[in-house]
Design a protein around this motif. Structure first.
Motif, PDB file in Angstrom:
ATOM      1  N   ASP A 111      -8.958  -3.186 -13.856  1.00 31.33           N
ATOM      2  CA  ASP A 111      -7.944  -2.238 -14.779  1.00 31.33           C
ATOM      3  C   ASP A 111      -6.022  -2.284 -14.113  1.00 31.33           C
ATOM      4  OD1 ASP A 111     -10.152  -1.931 -16.556  1.00 31.33           O
ATOM      5  OD2 ASP A 111     -10.336  -0.499 -15.203  1.00 31.33           O
ATOM      6  N   GLY A 112      -5.944  -2.889 -13.563  1.00 32.92           N
ATOM      7  CA  GLY A 112      -4.499  -3.329 -12.694  1.00 32.92           C
ATOM      8  C   GLY A 112      -4.481  -2.647 -11.419  1.00 32.92           C
ATOM      9  N   GLU A 113      -5.440  -2.389 -10.966  1.00 27.93           N
ATOM     10  CA  GLU A 113      -5.295  -1.543  -9.644  1.00 27.93           C
ATOM     11  C   GLU A 113      -6.436  -2.533  -8.056  1.00 27.93           C
ATOM     12  OE1 GLU A 113      -6.314   2.538  -7.571  1.00 27.93           O
ATOM     13  OE2 GLU A 113      -6.892   2.135  -9.625  1.00 27.93           O
ATOM     14  N   TRP A 114      -5.909  -2.368  -7.314  1.00 26.72           N
ATOM     15  CA  TRP A 114      -6.477  -4.093  -5.996  1.00 26.72           C
ATOM     16  C   TRP A 114      -7.492  -2.465  -6.232  1.00 26.72           C
ATOM     17  CZ3 TRP A 114      -6.058  -9.151  -6.445  1.00 26.72           C
ATOM     18  CH2 TRP A 114      -4.555  -9.192  -7.443  1.00 26.72           C
ATOM     19  N   VAL A 115      -8.910  -3.182  -5.782  1.00 25.49           N
ATOM     20  CA  VAL A 115      -9.807  -2.626  -5.389  1.00 25.49           C
ATOM     21  C   VAL A 115     -10.644  -3.675  -4.043  1.00 25.49           C
ATOM     22  CG1 VAL A 115      -9.559  -0.749  -6.348  1.00 25.49           C
ATOM     23  CG2 VAL A 115     -11.340  -3.002  -6.544  1.00 25.49           C
ATOM     24  N   ASP A 116     -11.168  -2.986  -2.986  1.00 21.78           N
ATOM     25  CA  ASP A 116     -12.198  -4.216  -2.367  1.00 21.78           C
ATOM     26  C   ASP A 116     -13.300  -4.691  -3.024  1.00 21.78           C
ATOM     27  OD1 ASP A 116     -10.529  -3.826   0.035  1.00 21.78           O
ATOM     28  OD2 ASP A 116     -11.560  -1.733   0.716  1.00 21.78           O
ATOM     29  N   GLU A 117     -13.327  -6.105  -2.779  1.00 23.09           N
ATOM     30  CA  GLU A 117     -14.030  -6.771  -3.628  1.00 23.09           C
ATOM     31  C   GLU A 117     -15.353  -6.882  -2.792  1.00 23.09           C
ATOM     32  OE1 GLU A 117     -14.988 -11.102  -5.949  1.00 23.09           O
ATOM     33  OE2 GLU A 117     -13.121 -10.970  -4.344  1.00 23.09           O
ATOM     34  N   ILE A 118     -15.082  -6.658  -0.887  1.00 23.91           N
ATOM     35  CA  ILE A 118     -16.258  -7.314  -0.350  1.00 23.91           C
ATOM     36  C   ILE A 118     -15.826  -6.096   0.775  1.00 23.91           C
ATOM     37  CG2 ILE A 118     -17.420  -9.209  -1.418  1.00 23.91           C
ATOM     38  CD1 ILE A 118     -16.025  -9.995   1.359  1.00 23.91           C
ATOM     39  N   ASP A 119     -16.631  -5.464   2.068  1.00 26.32           N
ATOM     40  CA  ASP A 119     -16.061  -5.317   2.749  1.00 26.32           C
ATOM     41  C   ASP A 119     -15.357  -5.769   3.209  1.00 26.32           C
ATOM     42  OD1 ASP A 119     -18.544  -2.968   1.630  1.00 26.32           O
ATOM     43  OD2 ASP A 119     -19.925  -3.690   3.385  1.00 26.32           O
ATOM     44  N   PRO A 120     -14.116  -4.801   3.723  1.00 30.02           N
ATOM     45  CA  PRO A 120     -12.942  -5.121   4.622  1.00 30.02           C
ATOM     46  C   PRO A 120     -14.076  -6.013   6.468  1.00 30.02           C
ATOM     47  CG  PRO A 120     -12.457  -3.121   3.773  1.00 30.02           C
ATOM     48  CD  PRO A 120     -14.333  -3.346   4.205  1.00 30.02           C
ATOM     49  N   ASP A 121     -12.682  -7.066   6.443  1.00 34.68           N
ATOM     50  CA  ASP A 121     -13.241  -7.321   8.647  1.00 34.68           C
ATOM     51  C   ASP A 121     -12.505  -6.720   9.331  1.00 34.68           C
ATOM     52  OD1 ASP A 121     -14.334  -8.957  10.014  1.00 34.68           O
ATOM     53  OD2 ASP A 121     -13.009 -10.663  10.369  1.00 34.68           O
ATOM     54  N   GLU A 122     -13.185  -5.902   9.993  1.00 36.52           N
ATOM     55  CA  GLU A 122     -12.576  -4.636  10.633  1.00 36.52           C
ATOM     56  C   GLU A 122     -12.443  -5.831  12.040  1.00 36.52           C
ATOM     57  OE1 GLU A 122     -11.369  -1.965  10.317  1.00 36.52           O
ATOM     58  OE2 GLU A 122     -11.715  -1.356   8.490  1.00 36.52           O
ATOM     59  N   HIS A 123     -11.910  -6.368  12.468  1.00 36.90           N
ATOM     60  CA  HIS A 123     -12.210  -7.401  13.465  1.00 36.90           C
ATOM     61  C   HIS A 123     -11.695  -7.149  14.912  1.00 36.90           C
ATOM     62  CE1 HIS A 123      -7.955  -8.350  12.617  1.00 36.90           C
ATOM     63  NE2 HIS A 123      -8.230  -9.006  11.294  1.00 36.90           N
ATOM     64  N   GLY A 124      -9.968  -5.995  14.761  1.00 35.08           N
ATOM     65  CA  GLY A 124      -9.381  -5.517  15.754  1.00 35.08           C
ATOM     66  C   GLY A 124      -8.823  -5.907  16.250  1.00 35.08           C
ATOM     67  N   LEU A 125      -7.891  -7.361  15.963  1.00 35.71           N
ATOM     68  CA  LEU A 125      -7.667  -8.860  17.232  1.00 35.71           C
ATOM     69  C   LEU A 125      -6.464  -7.269  17.409  1.00 35.71           C
ATOM     70  CD1 LEU A 125      -7.891 -12.258  14.630  1.00 35.71           C
ATOM     71  CD2 LEU A 125      -8.543 -10.924  16.884  1.00 35.71           C
ATOM     72  N   GLY A 126      -5.601  -7.329  16.906  1.00 36.32           N
ATOM     73  CA  GLY A 126      -4.142  -6.533  17.189  1.00 36.32           C
ATOM     74  C   GLY A 126      -3.470  -7.814  16.938  1.00 36.32           C
ATOM     75  N   VAL A 127      -3.818  -8.817  15.561  1.00 38.90           N
ATOM     76  CA  VAL A 127      -2.746 -10.244  15.353  1.00 38.90           C
ATOM     77  C   VAL A 127      -3.155  -9.485  14.089  1.00 38.90           C
ATOM     78  CG1 VAL A 127      -1.453 -10.218  17.846  1.00 38.90           C
ATOM     79  CG2 VAL A 127      -3.534 -11.878  16.875  1.00 38.90           C
ATOM     80  N   VAL A 128      -2.279 -10.546  13.427  1.00 38.83           N
ATOM     81  CA  VAL A 128      -2.310 -11.149  12.071  1.00 38.83           C
ATOM     82  C   VAL A 128      -2.829 -12.408  12.223  1.00 38.83           C
ATOM     83  CG1 VAL A 128      -1.417 -12.216  10.410  1.00 38.83           C
ATOM     84  CG2 VAL A 128      -1.024  -9.939  10.390  1.00 38.83           C
ATOM     85  N   PRO A 129      -4.348 -13.023  11.910  1.00 38.97           N
ATOM     86  CA  PRO A 129      -5.337 -14.359  11.751  1.00 38.97           C
ATOM     87  C   PRO A 129      -4.350 -15.400  10.917  1.00 38.97           C
ATOM     88  CG  PRO A 129      -6.926 -12.999  10.873  1.00 38.97           C
ATOM     89  CD  PRO A 129      -5.482 -11.798  10.915  1.00 38.97           C
ATOM     90  N   VAL A 130      -3.379 -14.995  10.623  1.00 35.49           N
ATOM     91  CA  VAL A 130      -2.375 -16.192   9.844  1.00 35.49           C
ATOM     92  C   VAL A 130      -1.225 -17.131  10.848  1.00 35.49           C
ATOM     93  CG1 VAL A 130      -1.163 -16.774   7.919  1.00 35.49           C
ATOM     94  CG2 VAL A 130      -3.328 -15.086   7.806  1.00 35.49           C
ATOM     95  N   VAL A 131      -1.748 -18.201  10.924  1.00 29.57           N
ATOM     96  CA  VAL A 131      -0.402 -19.373  11.500  1.00 29.57           C
ATOM     97  C   VAL A 131       0.387 -20.017  10.737  1.00 29.57           C
ATOM     98  CG1 VAL A 131       0.113 -20.648  13.284  1.00 29.57           C
ATOM     99  CG2 VAL A 131      -2.196 -19.453  13.901  1.00 29.57           C
ATOM    100  N   PRO A 132       1.966 -19.284  10.447  1.00 30.05           N
ATOM    101  CA  PRO A 132       2.176 -20.213   9.468  1.00 30.05           C
ATOM    102  C   PRO A 132       2.371 -21.386  10.086  1.00 30.05           C
ATOM    103  CG  PRO A 132       3.559 -18.395   9.731  1.00 30.05           C
ATOM    104  CD  PRO A 132       2.303 -18.464  11.233  1.00 30.05           C
ATOM    105  N   PHE A 133       2.511 -22.817   9.219  1.00 29.62           N
ATOM    106  CA  PHE A 133       3.639 -24.274  10.030  1.00 29.62           C
ATOM    107  C   PHE A 133       4.623 -24.558   9.131  1.00 29.62           C
ATOM    108  CE2 PHE A 133      -1.123 -24.459  11.536  1.00 29.62           C
ATOM    109  CZ  PHE A 133      -1.165 -25.148  12.019  1.00 29.62           C
ATOM    110  N   VAL A 134       5.441 -24.490   9.799  1.00 30.22           N
ATOM    111  CA  VAL A 134       6.767 -24.137   9.688  1.00 30.22           C
ATOM    112  C   VAL A 134       7.826 -25.635   9.326  1.00 30.22           C
ATOM    113  CG1 VAL A 134       9.446 -23.214   8.825  1.00 30.22           C
ATOM    114  CG2 VAL A 134       6.894 -21.713   9.324  1.00 30.22           C
ATOM    115  N   ASN A 135       8.263 -26.430   8.358  1.00 27.30           N
ATOM    116  CA  ASN A 135       8.763 -27.738   8.743  1.00 27.30           C
ATOM    117  C   ASN A 135      10.293 -27.434   8.405  1.00 27.30           C
ATOM    118  OD1 ASN A 135       9.211 -30.645   8.391  1.00 27.30           O
ATOM    119  ND2 ASN A 135      10.195 -30.551   7.015  1.00 27.30           N
TER     120      ASN A 135
END
Length: 473
Positions: A187-211
């Protein structure tokens, strides 16, 4: 659970940036796939013949020539002679032999790609690693450290948008330093589909590959990176126009045209007075007719060599701006080059591939540091000095490589295991070879002891046996 106000603001900012970047990304993707429709001035080709446009897909040639030289063969930790087998197991578990090609290809063609690392609920020894498209993902960086502070993947799984081939964006993944959230739009609002992953890394687990990144581009994700096709696109468009015009000329002026004087419409009928078909009139009646006053002749066919000259010029321009040998653009030399000559002609291409290995290698090392963290529950300090192993970006013959490696090994410039890596063998193959070498050595040692015993018994000489057989403890 719905997004907080801060998360909602971040989500809107990232989604807007992604939608803006998609315009350019789709254009580059169309060029790589050969689906871009060539723009015409409308002077040489009538609108009804535009469907016969020929597109020269040099952009794909430029990208593939570099991507085909980017093969990861392993990862080596500091202070260790061999590649890390545990990391290679994770690599194989996630089918990264294939997925790494996706990461390299999208980064080269679309300016950037992304690799995500996550928790594996099935087997924690093998964290999940996946490659994501820049059409669906974007990151935000810290202005000071340039580290990734947030990432968003926005994708569709529902019905197609009316009037478009794109899926509606009804799913999203929001990556934050300490939590990853999977969202669905209701209904136009973003909500959790499943339980969040509380990994507590302190960093974003995404690595860009930039050309082809630059300092002036890393301050904002929309302008991060440049497609490897950027310089070749206008040249490829020009060559496509020349070939399209050549195709039109082939249909119109290349075939000699006929002319006739003194004939009327009534001369193009059969014996029963029925009009002749166009092809029959063209091939028959023009040359054989009953009108004594008619004169028939033929125009000279058009010379299409000017199109060939133009296309050859564009090929040379493409070779110059891309660093690829002229053969990659269809212009072959009369004599096949030697192996040394071929490698010399590919100097710029090889150096370009080696630059990509340095850049992408840093990204793969960042991915593996996340793998260590998800697997072990703590950061591995030694992983900061990890080394990515690549297959040689050049094109030497097998004999040349083998000869060079053997000579280095014989004079002691390298050890046996490094020699195998230089030959391009995978960590698993090297491990099997080490095991077999050890088995052969143990077997040979056993044969040597037995031979010494047999020789001593045959010669009735006990002293050599005592020297040959190790003392029993």
């Amino acid at each position: 659970m719905a997004l907080s106000d801060d998360e909602q603001s971040l989500f809107i900012r990232l989604s807007n940036a992604l939608n803006v970047s998609r315009v350019r990304t789709r254009l580059h993707n169309d060029y790589y796939e050969g689906m871009h429709r060539l723009e015409q001035l409308g002077l040489a080709i009538p609108p009804e013949l535009k469907r016969f446009t020929v597109c020269v897909n040099w952009p794909r040639v430029v990208v593939d020539a570099v991507e085909q030289r980017l093969d990861v063969t392993g990862f080596r930790m500091p202070g260790v002679d061999s590649a890390d087998s545990a990391l290679w197991d994770v690599w194989q578990y996630n089918n990264m032999d294939e997925q790494s090609q996706f990461a390299h290809l999208d980064a080269l063609a679309l300016a950037r790609s992304y690799v995500c690392v996550g928790t594996n609920d099935v087997d924690s020894e093998y964290p999940l690693v996946s490659v994501e498209s820049p059409l669906e993902m974007i990151v935000e960086r810290d202005q000071r450290t340039r580290a990734v502070t947030a990432a968003l993947r926005l994708y569709g799984s529902g019905p197609l948008t009316p009037g478009s081939s794109e899926l509606q964006d009804d799913r999203a993944t929001l990556y934050l330093p300490n939590v990853t959230r999977w969202l669905v739009r209701v209904d136009g609002e973003w909500v959790d589909e499943i339980d969040p992953d509380e990994h507590g890394l302190g960093v974003v687990p995404v690595v860009p590959f930039v050309n082809r990144n630059r300092v002036t581009r890393v301050t904002h994700s929309i302008t991060e990176g440049v497609s490897e096709m950027e310089d070749i696109i206008p040249i490829a468009d020009s060559a496509s126009r020349a070939i399209t015009n050549a195709q039109l000329a082939t249909e119109t002026i290349a075939v000699p045209q006929k002319w006739v004087l003194g004939m009327s419409k009534g001369d193009f009928v059969d014996g029963d007075g029925n009009p002749l078909p166009a092809w029959q009139a063209y091939f028959g009646s023009v040359w054989a007719n009953g009108n004594a006053d008619a004169k028939v002749g033929q125009f000279d066919g058009g010379n299409l060599s000017n199109f060939e000259t133009a296309i050859n010029m564009y090929s040379r321009l493409g070779s110059g701006v891309s660093g690829l040998p002229i053969e990659y653009f269809g212009l072959n030399t009369q004599n096949a080059p030697s192996a040394e000559g071929q490698r010399a002609g590919e100097t710029r291409l090889i150096k370009k591939a080696e630059r990509k290995q340095t850049s992408f290698g840093n990204s793969w090392e960042a991915v593996n540091r996340l793998v260590f963290r998800f697997r072990d529950g703590e950061w591995n300090d030694d992983a900061r000095r990890m080394e990515t192993l690549w297959r040689d970006a050049g094109t030497p013959t097998i004999a040349q490589v083998t000869d060079a490696v053997v000579k280095e090994y014989q004079v002691g410039l390298t050890d046996w295991e490094t020699a195998q890596e230089n030959l391009g063998r995978s960590p698993e193959t090297i491990q099997r070879m080490k095991q077999r070498r050890q088995s052969d050595a143990d077997l040979a040692a056993g044969f040597g002891v037995q031979a010494a015993v047999n020789g001593a018994m045959d010669g009735n000489n006990v002293e050599p046996v005592a020297d040959s057989v190790p003392a029993q403890k």
